[in-house]
Design a protein around this motif. Structure first.
Motif, short mmCIF file in Angstrom:
data_model
loop_
_atom_site.label_atom_id
_atom_site.label_comp_id
_atom_site.label_asym_id
_atom_site.label_seq_id
_atom_site.Cartn_x
_atom_site.Cartn_y
_atom_site.Cartn_z
N LYS A 195 47.92 5.93 21.25
CA LYS A 195 48.98 5.29 20.44
C LYS A 195 49.27 6.04 19.16
CE LYS A 195 48.79 2.06 23.56
NZ LYS A 195 49.72 2.13 24.70
N HIS A 196 49.02 7.35 19.17
CA HIS A 196 49.45 8.18 18.06
C HIS A 196 49.65 9.61 18.57
CE1 HIS A 196 44.96 8.89 17.61
NE2 HIS A 196 45.42 10.13 17.61
N HIS A 197 50.37 10.39 17.81
CA HIS A 197 50.68 11.77 18.23
C HIS A 197 49.41 12.61 18.26
CE1 HIS A 197 52.67 15.60 18.71
NE2 HIS A 197 52.07 16.04 17.61
N VAL A 198 49.23 13.35 19.33
CA VAL A 198 48.09 14.26 19.47
C VAL A 198 48.61 15.69 19.41
CG1 VAL A 198 46.32 15.11 21.04
CG2 VAL A 198 46.69 12.65 20.81
N ASP A 199 48.05 16.46 18.49
CA ASP A 199 48.41 17.87 18.34
C ASP A 199 47.36 18.70 19.06
OD1 ASP A 199 49.14 20.41 17.64
OD2 ASP A 199 49.03 20.10 15.47
N LYS A 200 47.73 19.25 20.21
CA LYS A 200 46.76 20.00 21.00
C LYS A 200 46.35 21.32 20.34
CE LYS A 200 50.13 22.43 23.95
NZ LYS A 200 50.60 22.63 25.34
N ASN A 201 47.09 21.75 19.33
CA ASN A 201 46.75 23.00 18.64
C ASN A 201 45.76 22.79 17.51
OD1 ASN A 201 48.62 24.61 20.19
ND2 ASN A 201 50.26 23.61 19.05
N ASP A 202 45.51 21.55 17.14
CA ASP A 202 44.55 21.23 16.08
C ASP A 202 43.25 20.78 16.75
OD1 ASP A 202 43.05 20.25 13.99
OD2 ASP A 202 44.67 19.07 13.10
N LEU A 203 42.35 21.73 17.00
CA LEU A 203 41.17 21.43 17.82
C LEU A 203 40.19 20.50 17.12
CD1 LEU A 203 40.43 24.85 19.58
CD2 LEU A 203 41.95 22.98 20.27
N SER A 204 40.10 20.58 15.81
CA SER A 204 39.16 19.70 15.11
C SER A 204 39.60 18.24 15.22
CB SER A 204 39.04 20.11 13.64
OG SER A 204 40.29 20.01 12.97
N THR A 205 40.91 18.00 15.10
CA THR A 205 41.43 16.64 15.26
C THR A 205 41.35 16.21 16.72
OG1 THR A 205 42.93 16.97 13.39
CG2 THR A 205 43.42 15.14 14.87
N LEU A 206 41.61 17.14 17.63
CA LEU A 206 41.52 16.83 19.06
C LEU A 206 40.10 16.41 19.42
CD1 LEU A 206 42.91 16.73 21.81
CD2 LEU A 206 42.48 19.18 22.06
N LYS A 207 39.12 17.06 18.82
CA LYS A 207 37.72 16.69 19.06
C LYS A 207 37.47 15.24 18.63
CE LYS A 207 32.98 18.06 17.87
NZ LYS A 207 32.14 19.09 17.18
N GLN A 208 38.02 14.84 17.51
CA GLN A 208 37.89 13.45 17.06
C GLN A 208 38.61 12.50 18.01
OE1 GLN A 208 35.93 12.45 14.50
NE2 GLN A 208 35.31 14.61 14.40
N ASP A 209 39.79 12.91 18.47
CA ASP A 209 40.56 12.06 19.39
C ASP A 209 39.78 11.76 20.67
OD1 ASP A 209 42.80 11.80 17.76
OD2 ASP A 209 43.77 13.59 18.55
N LEU A 210 39.07 12.76 21.18
CA LEU A 210 38.36 12.57 22.44
C LEU A 210 37.10 11.72 22.30
CD1 LEU A 210 38.68 16.04 24.24
CD2 LEU A 210 40.19 14.05 24.29
N GLN A 211 36.77 11.35 21.07
CA GLN A 211 35.64 10.45 20.85
C GLN A 211 36.09 9.00 20.68
OE1 GLN A 211 32.46 12.23 18.16
NE2 GLN A 211 34.05 13.79 17.90
N ALA A 212 37.37 8.74 20.96
CA ALA A 212 37.90 7.39 20.85
C ALA A 212 37.24 6.48 21.89
CB ALA A 212 39.41 7.41 21.05
N PRO A 213 37.13 5.17 21.59
CA PRO A 213 36.47 4.23 22.51
C PRO A 213 37.10 4.19 23.90
CG PRO A 213 36.76 3.23 20.35
CD PRO A 213 37.48 4.54 20.30
N VAL A 214 38.38 4.52 24.02
CA VAL A 214 39.05 4.44 25.33
C VAL A 214 38.39 5.38 26.35
CG1 VAL A 214 40.78 6.22 24.82
CG2 VAL A 214 41.32 4.41 26.47
N PHE A 215 37.70 6.43 25.88
CA PHE A 215 37.08 7.40 26.79
C PHE A 215 35.60 7.11 27.03
CE2 PHE A 215 40.47 9.87 24.56
CZ PHE A 215 41.36 9.90 25.62
N ALA A 216 35.10 6.02 26.49
CA ALA A 216 33.69 5.66 26.68
C ALA A 216 33.40 5.48 28.16
CB ALA A 216 33.36 4.39 25.92
N GLY A 217 32.31 6.08 28.61
CA GLY A 217 31.91 5.96 30.01
C GLY A 217 32.50 7.00 30.93
N VAL A 218 33.42 7.84 30.42
CA VAL A 218 33.99 8.94 31.21
C VAL A 218 33.23 10.20 30.87
CG1 VAL A 218 36.08 10.26 31.74
CG2 VAL A 218 36.26 7.82 31.17
N ASP A 219 32.57 10.80 31.85
CA ASP A 219 31.71 11.96 31.58
C ASP A 219 32.48 13.17 31.08
OD1 ASP A 219 30.05 10.21 33.41
OD2 ASP A 219 28.62 11.83 33.06
#
Length: 312
Positions: A195-219
């Protein structure tokens, strides 16, 4: 064996034209027809890379018979569930210096009886499978939770599922108690999920995005970065896969070829680095071919050696 699922396969028809003229006749000399759908692109690459696969999904009508005949010619094993409705066609018109106009049929409408029959069919195939890939859109008539049901059926038999889909079907899969083992969203799909814009070129922010609760339990979460490679999360580890510059002939299907590489690496119990290098290599090799869903295995090691994996 890797079981590949394509619920809405198609006959992919390619019409190359120097110029597409509207409201008149266009004559095509060189027509290419292939057994298509994202899951069958995955199947073809895995088969070309000499791994055991079995393709499944819904199939129907004369077009369905033709599609199965094409798979037979390619030596790709398959066990589809036959339905009365006709398998769809997808037309790509390649014209005017690189433009591509697509005409995509929706495909058959699956009734509740056939939906339930396929789940039984899927359960019958799972004992022979070490891994399942599920790719692409669903045919009409199936509920948005159908992939979620399939993941639950696979998980109950101890079979991991690699899921490549988007929209509501992906959201439902991530909300369910039994998760896919791997997902492969692009930046737009990540933006929708978070529910927010993801900048695939900003890897440090992308790393934070992938730690969101929605991805919990996905290896595994693997995000394509285009020419910059991919960014991946496996458990608590993060990686940037960097690829060399290559000459792209046809990028269509490269995501499917990447999923094929991920499936092969995971199936073979390779290290994280080798899994990602395999996936990047099959994705690149697909872009170097004119035909979608094809790779040249003879070039695999050459490009595999040029991929680097950087911990992030």
């Amino acid at each position: 064996m890797i079981l590949t699922v394509t619920l809405n396969p198609s006959i992919d028809v390619s019409y190359p034209l120097e110029h597409l003229a509207t409201n008149t006749v266009n004559r095509v000399k060189n027509v290419r027809k292939t057994a298509g759908g994202k899951g069958l692109n995955v199947s073809r690459v895995i088969h070309q890379m000499d791994h055991d696969i079995l393709a499944t999904g819904f199939i129907g009508g004369y077009f369905g018979q033709w599609l199965q005949h094409q798979l037979d010619n390619e030596g790709i094993p398959h066990q589809f569930l036959s339905i009365q409705a006709e398998t769809r066609s997808s037309i790509a018109i390649l014209h005017d210096n690189g433009n591509q106009t697509e005409i995509l049929e929706a495909g058959p409408t699956i009734d509740r009886k056939d939906a339930n029959k396929f789940l039984d069919h899927f359960d019958h195939l799972l004992p022979e499978a070490d891994l399942v890939t599920i790719s692409g859109s669903m045919p009409q008539g199936l509920p948005e939770t159908y992939y979620t049901l399939m993941i639950a059926h696979a998980e109950k038999q101890g079979v991991k599922v690699l899921l490549d889909t988007s929209g509501a079907t992906l959201t439902h899969a991530l909300d369910a108690p039994l998760k896919p083992f791997l997902i492969k969203p692009n930046d737009e799909e990540l933006s929708d999920l978070l529910k927010h814009h993801v900048d695939k070129n900003d890897l440090s922010t992308l790393k934070q995005d992938l730690q969101a609760p929605v991805f919990a339990g996905v290896d595994w979460v693997v995000v394509s970065l285009g020419a910059a490679g991919a960014f991946a999360k496996h458990g608590q580890n993060f990686y940037h896969a960097v690829i060399p510059k290559i000459k792209v002939v046809n990028a269509v299907g490269s995501g499917d070829a990447t999923l094929a590489g991920l499936a092969m690496g995971i199936h073979d119990k390779q290290s994280d680095q080798t899994i990602l290098k395999t996936a990047m290599t099959t994705g690149m090799l697909n872009t170097m071919q004119a035909t979608t869903g094809f790779v040249d295995p003879a070039q695999f090691q050459i490009y595999f050696n040029q991929v680097t994996i950087q911990p992030s």
